[in-house]
Design an enzyme around this catalytic site. Sequence first.
Site, PDB file in Angstrom:
ATOM      1  N   GLU A 106       8.688  -3.457  11.174  1.00 14.18           N
ATOM      2  CA  GLU A 106       9.230  -2.002  10.411  1.00 14.18           C
ATOM      3  C   GLU A 106       9.538  -0.815  11.589  1.00 14.18           C
ATOM      4  OE1 GLU A 106       7.470   1.181   7.348  1.00 14.18           O
ATOM      5  OE2 GLU A 106       6.397  -0.549   7.612  1.00 14.18           O
ATOM      6  N   ASP A 122      -0.831  -6.272  -0.236  1.00 10.66           N
ATOM      7  CA  ASP A 122      -1.403  -5.768   1.056  1.00 10.66           C
ATOM      8  C   ASP A 122      -2.891  -5.675   1.017  1.00 10.66           C
ATOM      9  OD1 ASP A 122       0.554  -5.023   2.616  1.00 10.66           O
ATOM     10  OD2 ASP A 122       1.028  -3.140   1.852  1.00 10.66           O
ATOM     11  N   ASP A 161       0.910  -1.217  -0.160  1.00 10.80           N
ATOM     12  CA  ASP A 161       0.076  -0.113   0.001  1.00 10.80           C
ATOM     13  C   ASP A 161       0.964   1.457  -0.027  1.00 10.80           C
ATOM     14  OD1 ASP A 161       0.964  -0.007   2.455  1.00 10.80           O
ATOM     15  OD2 ASP A 161      -1.245  -0.256   3.545  1.00 10.80           O
ATOM     16  N   SER A 162       2.145   1.040   0.073  1.00  9.57           N
ATOM     17  CA  SER A 162       3.117   2.129  -0.221  1.00  9.57           C
ATOM     18  C   SER A 162       2.761   2.708  -1.741  1.00  9.57           C
ATOM     19  CB  SER A 162       4.567   1.768  -0.306  1.00  9.57           C
ATOM     20  OG  SER A 162       4.745   0.552  -0.898  1.00  9.57           O
ATOM     21  N   GLU A 171      -1.595  -5.717   8.566  1.00  7.99           N
ATOM     22  CA  GLU A 171      -1.039  -4.985   9.744  1.00  7.99           C
ATOM     23  C   GLU A 171      -1.828  -5.581  11.160  1.00  7.99           C
ATOM     24  OE1 GLU A 171       0.431  -0.856   7.420  1.00  7.99           O
ATOM     25  OE2 GLU A 171      -0.937  -0.769   8.956  1.00  7.99           O
TER      26      GLU A 171
END
Length: 296
Positions: A213, A115, A76-77, A147
């Site tokens: 992360e 993602d 999703d970056s 996440e």
Amino acid sequence: MTSSSGAAAAAPAHPPTSADGSGKALYGGKSSRRITVHDITAAKERGEKWPMLTAYDAMTASVFDEAGIPVMLVGDSMGNCHLGYETTVPVTLDEMAVLAAAVVRGTRRALIVADLPFGSYQEGPVQALRSATRLVKDAGVGAVKLEGGERSHEQISLLVQSGIPVMGHIGLTPQSVNAMGYRVQGRGEEAAQQLLRDAKAVQDAGAFAVVLELVPGELAAEVTRSLHIPTVGIGAGPETDAQVLVYTDMAGLTPGRVPRFTKQYANLRQTLGDAARTFADEVVTGTFPQAEHTFH
């Protein structure tokens, strides 16, 4: 994962096919079939480190596939570095499905992980299964990433039970940027213990790997030692089982300030800019197109 750029450095030489000469290595291995989560598990057992890059389109993905990158993340970056959003939060499942399908079409060997965007799994396990199923069926990805540690245990568990491989993501979770901001996670005894609990919750739920992360290197090393599934570091020091970077950071396309956890291996922003200016100059001066570019 978030996107930024870093200082230039030369790329390392291509490694041998595997530490034991078996040709089974993820990076540099001889197999041309699709890499699976079982290969990821075997790499952990061999003590093999491996690279992962993000990709958002077929052409870039094909370059990385030819380079031997064994795992690609359609992250999703894309919100930051591909779609022009300020954060990853606005990315939709529709956008993820379209770009993930392009990456799958552009590759033959790499395991493609997509993602689950913000809002596509937070309601609970059933929503997560519906969203993940779409990415597997429509986009053709081999796994999904979501996440959260303990808070995402039920989602991960249902996906795995339903036959969908899951990569976890703990530490800094960019979809929660409005709540936590961009800062190192796991500092202090209480925070470190929570991160360890999150890592074990992801593993216990059945995830095949977990991204760490923006975590202190010592804590990431402890997590890596305590898990039987691979850890994938980004800003988590050198002791994780794998490393991932946002490709626009790695390739020097991303403008702006340089966070310390990234490294720039090329300067494609300058290269593309120079090419565009040369093209423009030749058009203005009438030196392009010439006879060899013209049909009669």
